[in-house]
Design a protein around this motif. Structure first.
Motif, PDB file in Angstrom:
ATOM      1  N   LYS A  11      -2.406 -19.775  -2.543  1.00 49.03           N
ATOM      2  CA  LYS A  11      -1.748 -18.709  -1.773  1.00 49.03           C
ATOM      3  C   LYS A  11      -0.604 -19.220  -0.898  1.00 49.03           C
ATOM      4  CE  LYS A  11      -5.823 -15.762  -1.822  1.00 49.03           C
ATOM      5  NZ  LYS A  11      -6.784 -14.939  -1.053  1.00 49.03           N
ATOM      6  N   LYS A  12       0.017 -20.324  -1.360  1.00 50.41           N
ATOM      7  CA  LYS A  12       1.196 -20.837  -0.658  1.00 50.41           C
ATOM      8  C   LYS A  12       2.431 -20.045  -1.058  1.00 50.41           C
ATOM      9  CE  LYS A  12      -0.624 -25.535  -0.250  1.00 50.41           C
ATOM     10  NZ  LYS A  12      -0.468 -26.957  -0.646  1.00 50.41           N
ATOM     11  N   ILE A  13       2.409 -19.489  -2.285  1.00 52.62           N
ATOM     12  CA  ILE A  13       3.483 -18.614  -2.754  1.00 52.62           C
ATOM     13  C   ILE A  13       2.824 -17.400  -3.435  1.00 52.62           C
ATOM     14  CG2 ILE A  13       5.198 -20.435  -3.093  1.00 52.62           C
ATOM     15  CD1 ILE A  13       4.528 -20.427  -6.056  1.00 52.62           C
ATOM     16  N   SER A  14       3.604 -16.315  -3.531  1.00 53.31           N
ATOM     17  CA  SER A  14       3.068 -15.103  -4.148  1.00 53.31           C
ATOM     18  C   SER A  14       3.197 -15.194  -5.672  1.00 53.31           C
ATOM     19  CB  SER A  14       3.828 -13.876  -3.647  1.00 53.31           C
ATOM     20  OG  SER A  14       5.177 -13.905  -4.116  1.00 53.31           O
ATOM     21  N   LEU A  15       2.523 -14.294  -6.356  1.00 49.97           N
ATOM     22  CA  LEU A  15       2.611 -14.236  -7.820  1.00 49.97           C
ATOM     23  C   LEU A  15       4.044 -13.941  -8.252  1.00 49.97           C
ATOM     24  CD1 LEU A  15       1.240 -14.203 -10.616  1.00 49.97           C
ATOM     25  CD2 LEU A  15       0.760 -11.763 -10.254  1.00 49.97           C
ATOM     26  N   ARG A  16       4.695 -13.046  -7.512  1.00 54.97           N
ATOM     27  CA  ARG A  16       6.081 -12.720  -7.849  1.00 54.97           C
ATOM     28  C   ARG A  16       6.997 -13.928  -7.703  1.00 54.97           C
ATOM     29  NH1 ARG A  16      10.335 -11.739  -4.923  1.00 54.97           N
ATOM     30  NH2 ARG A  16       9.115 -11.630  -2.991  1.00 54.97           N
ATOM     31  N   GLU A  17       6.822 -14.686  -6.632  1.00 53.37           N
ATOM     32  CA  GLU A  17       7.659 -15.872  -6.406  1.00 53.37           C
ATOM     33  C   GLU A  17       7.409 -16.927  -7.476  1.00 53.37           C
ATOM     34  OE1 GLU A  17       8.060 -15.846  -1.522  1.00 53.37           O
ATOM     35  OE2 GLU A  17       6.258 -16.663  -2.467  1.00 53.37           O
ATOM     36  N   ALA A  18       6.141 -17.119  -7.845  1.00 54.63           N
ATOM     37  CA  ALA A  18       5.812 -18.104  -8.876  1.00 54.63           C
ATOM     38  C   ALA A  18       6.435 -17.707 -10.215  1.00 54.63           C
ATOM     39  CB  ALA A  18       4.297 -18.230  -9.006  1.00 54.63           C
ATOM     40  N   ALA A  19       6.343 -16.426 -10.534  1.00 56.34           N
ATOM     41  CA  ALA A  19       6.901 -15.938 -11.796  1.00 56.34           C
ATOM     42  C   ALA A  19       8.422 -16.064 -11.810  1.00 56.34           C
ATOM     43  CB  ALA A  19       6.491 -14.492 -12.016  1.00 56.34           C
TER      44      ALA A  19
ATOM     45  N   LYS B 118       5.620 -11.288 -14.104  1.00 59.27           N
ATOM     46  CA  LYS B 118       4.387 -11.649 -13.400  1.00 59.27           C
ATOM     47  C   LYS B 118       3.193 -11.681 -14.350  1.00 59.27           C
ATOM     48  CE  LYS B 118       4.807  -8.428 -10.272  1.00 59.27           C
ATOM     49  NZ  LYS B 118       4.471  -7.584  -9.092  1.00 59.27           N
ATOM     50  N   SER B 119       3.133 -10.714 -15.278  1.00 60.65           N
ATOM     51  CA  SER B 119       1.999 -10.653 -16.198  1.00 60.65           C
ATOM     52  C   SER B 119       1.941 -11.892 -17.096  1.00 60.65           C
ATOM     53  CB  SER B 119       2.082  -9.394 -17.063  1.00 60.65           C
ATOM     54  OG  SER B 119       3.283  -9.370 -17.810  1.00 60.65           O
ATOM     55  N   THR B 120       3.126 -12.377 -17.511  1.00 54.71           N
ATOM     56  CA  THR B 120       3.181 -13.566 -18.360  1.00 54.71           C
ATOM     57  C   THR B 120       2.705 -14.795 -17.591  1.00 54.71           C
ATOM     58  OG1 THR B 120       5.034 -12.634 -19.599  1.00 54.71           O
ATOM     59  CG2 THR B 120       4.675 -14.999 -19.815  1.00 54.71           C
ATOM     60  N   PHE B 121       3.136 -14.904 -16.321  1.00 53.45           N
ATOM     61  CA  PHE B 121       2.699 -16.028 -15.484  1.00 53.45           C
ATOM     62  C   PHE B 121       1.183 -15.985 -15.295  1.00 53.45           C
ATOM     63  CE2 PHE B 121       1.550 -18.131 -11.598  1.00 53.45           C
ATOM     64  CZ  PHE B 121       2.311 -19.290 -11.606  1.00 53.45           C
ATOM     65  N   TYR B 122       0.664 -14.788 -15.027  1.00 55.76           N
ATOM     66  CA  TYR B 122      -0.770 -14.638 -14.792  1.00 55.76           C
ATOM     67  C   TYR B 122      -1.572 -15.059 -16.022  1.00 55.76           C
ATOM     68  CZ  TYR B 122      -5.144 -12.538 -13.239  1.00 55.76           C
ATOM     69  OH  TYR B 122      -6.449 -12.339 -12.855  1.00 55.76           O
ATOM     70  N   ASP B 123      -1.142 -14.612 -17.203  1.00 52.67           N
ATOM     71  CA  ASP B 123      -1.847 -14.969 -18.446  1.00 52.67           C
ATOM     72  C   ASP B 123      -1.784 -16.473 -18.705  1.00 52.67           C
ATOM     73  OD1 ASP B 123      -2.451 -12.318 -18.861  1.00 52.67           O
ATOM     74  OD2 ASP B 123      -0.816 -11.959 -20.269  1.00 52.67           O
ATOM     75  N   ALA B 124      -0.609 -17.064 -18.476  1.00 51.11           N
ATOM     76  CA  ALA B 124      -0.455 -18.503 -18.696  1.00 51.11           C
ATOM     77  C   ALA B 124      -1.309 -19.295 -17.720  1.00 51.11           C
ATOM     78  CB  ALA B 124       1.015 -18.902 -18.556  1.00 51.11           C
TER      79      ALA B 124
ATOM     80  N   GLU C 299       3.085 -16.742 -30.363  1.00 55.21           N
ATOM     81  CA  GLU C 299       2.889 -18.019 -29.671  1.00 55.21           C
ATOM     82  C   GLU C 299       3.163 -17.860 -28.173  1.00 55.21           C
ATOM     83  OE1 GLU C 299       1.873 -21.038 -30.640  1.00 55.21           O
ATOM     84  OE2 GLU C 299       1.339 -20.089 -32.538  1.00 55.21           O
ATOM     85  N   PRO C 300       2.312 -18.448 -27.326  1.00 54.72           N
ATOM     86  CA  PRO C 300       2.563 -18.364 -25.885  1.00 54.72           C
ATOM     87  C   PRO C 300       3.921 -18.962 -25.535  1.00 54.72           C
ATOM     88  CG  PRO C 300       0.367 -19.263 -26.346  1.00 54.72           C
ATOM     89  CD  PRO C 300       1.106 -19.220 -27.643  1.00 54.72           C
ATOM     90  N   ARG C 301       4.575 -18.347 -24.559  1.00 55.35           N
ATOM     91  CA  ARG C 301       5.895 -18.815 -24.136  1.00 55.35           C
ATOM     92  C   ARG C 301       5.777 -20.186 -23.465  1.00 55.35           C
ATOM     93  NH1 ARG C 301      10.146 -14.990 -20.904  1.00 55.35           N
ATOM     94  NH2 ARG C 301      11.798 -16.531 -20.571  1.00 55.35           N
ATOM     95  N   ALA C 302       6.728 -21.051 -23.766  1.00 56.90           N
ATOM     96  CA  ALA C 302       6.719 -22.393 -23.173  1.00 56.90           C
ATOM     97  C   ALA C 302       6.999 -22.295 -21.680  1.00 56.90           C
ATOM     98  CB  ALA C 302       7.774 -23.264 -23.854  1.00 56.90           C
ATOM     99  N   MET C 303       6.183 -22.963 -20.907  1.00 61.43           N
ATOM    100  CA  MET C 303       6.336 -22.959 -19.449  1.00 61.43           C
ATOM    101  C   MET C 303       7.158 -24.175 -18.998  1.00 61.43           C
ATOM    102  SD  MET C 303       4.724 -20.283 -18.262  1.00 61.43           S
ATOM    103  CE  MET C 303       5.219 -19.363 -19.724  1.00 61.43           C
ATOM    104  N   PRO C 304       7.853 -24.069 -17.860  1.00 59.23           N
ATOM    105  CA  PRO C 304       8.623 -25.210 -17.347  1.00 59.23           C
ATOM    106  C   PRO C 304       7.694 -26.335 -16.889  1.00 59.23           C
ATOM    107  CG  PRO C 304       8.587 -23.407 -15.756  1.00 59.23           C
ATOM    108  CD  PRO C 304       8.001 -22.861 -17.020  1.00 59.23           C
ATOM    109  N   ASP C 305       8.243 -27.520 -16.755  1.00 56.53           N
ATOM    110  CA  ASP C 305       7.427 -28.679 -16.355  1.00 56.53           C
ATOM    111  C   ASP C 305       6.759 -28.471 -14.995  1.00 56.53           C
ATOM    112  OD1 ASP C 305       8.190 -29.910 -18.672  1.00 56.53           O
ATOM    113  OD2 ASP C 305       9.828 -31.071 -17.755  1.00 56.53           O
TER     114      ASP C 305
END
Length: 203
Positions: A173-181, A188-194, A155-161
């Motif tokens: 592009k206001k924040i980087s992928l690393r910062e978002a993750a 980072k890979s989980t954030f990208y997939d979600a 099951e995909p991991r639950a993301m925050p609100d």
């Protein structure tokens, strides 16, 4: 050297019961318990410890009983090769209890050998066809389930609100992928997939 009679038993897993095969060998063919070798392992190949031990014991003129040909193996190309090695190179007789045509004691002439080879060829064709049919049915079943929305895998991991806002900020592009993750506490890979799944939902 006196000729010996052996038996080989195989079940695919430790949960399966081998009694039916043992009874056929001991009570039906009088094979001594000490001469029965058993593997609890898949028949996909011949990398089985007890089978290998059995082959080392076999000598020319010995007789090997098996309940049915699929107990020897499921890969019929390899079964054919093993049959050839045992009967033609080692001079061992084989009797398949459930299939009298596969009894080398009564098939030593040219016609008998031809019939045994033909039976093995037919079994090989049937087995390969059935494997292909199983794979096709599985693929069709998975495709149909996906169309119904059935999810396969973890099951995909639950993301925050805040995930949608973080996703939007990353896309702009206001924040980087690393910062978002990091804000979500995930790789980072989980954030990208979600984020990709969220985009598919929006589309």
């Amino acid at each position: 050297m006196s000729l010996k009679t052996y038996g080989y038993v195989r079940v695919s897993s430790t949960e399966q019961n081998e009694d039916r095969q043992r009874i056929a060998l001991v009570e039906g063919k009088c094979v001594a318990e000490k001469n029965i070798y058993m593997d609890k392992q898949s028949g996909k190949d011949f990398e089985r410890p007890q089978y290998k031990k059995l082959v080392k014991r076999l000598r020319s003129g010995d007789l090997l009983y098996i309940k049915s040909i699929d107990r020897l193996g499921r890969n019929y190309k390899e079964v054919q090769e093993q049959w050839r090695v045992l009967t033609k190179e080692m001079g061992v007789d084989i009797c398949v209890i459930d299939m009298p045509l596969l009894d080398t004691r009564t098939a030593k002439d040219l016609m008998g050998t031809f019939i045994a080879d033909l039976v093995l060829q037919i079994l090989s064709f049937v087995a390969e066809s059935e494997r292909e049919n199983i794979r096709q049915r599985q693929a069709e079943g998975i495709a149909a389930a996906k169309r119904r929305g059935v999810h396969f895998g973890p099951e995909p991991r639950a993301m925050p609100d805040s995930f949608p806002e973080l996703c939007q900020a990353w896309r702009e592009k206001k924040i980087s992928l690393r910062e978002a993750a990091e804000c979500c506490g995930i790789p980072k890979s989980t954030f990208y997939d979600a984020a990709a799944r969220l985009n598919e939902v929006k589309e």
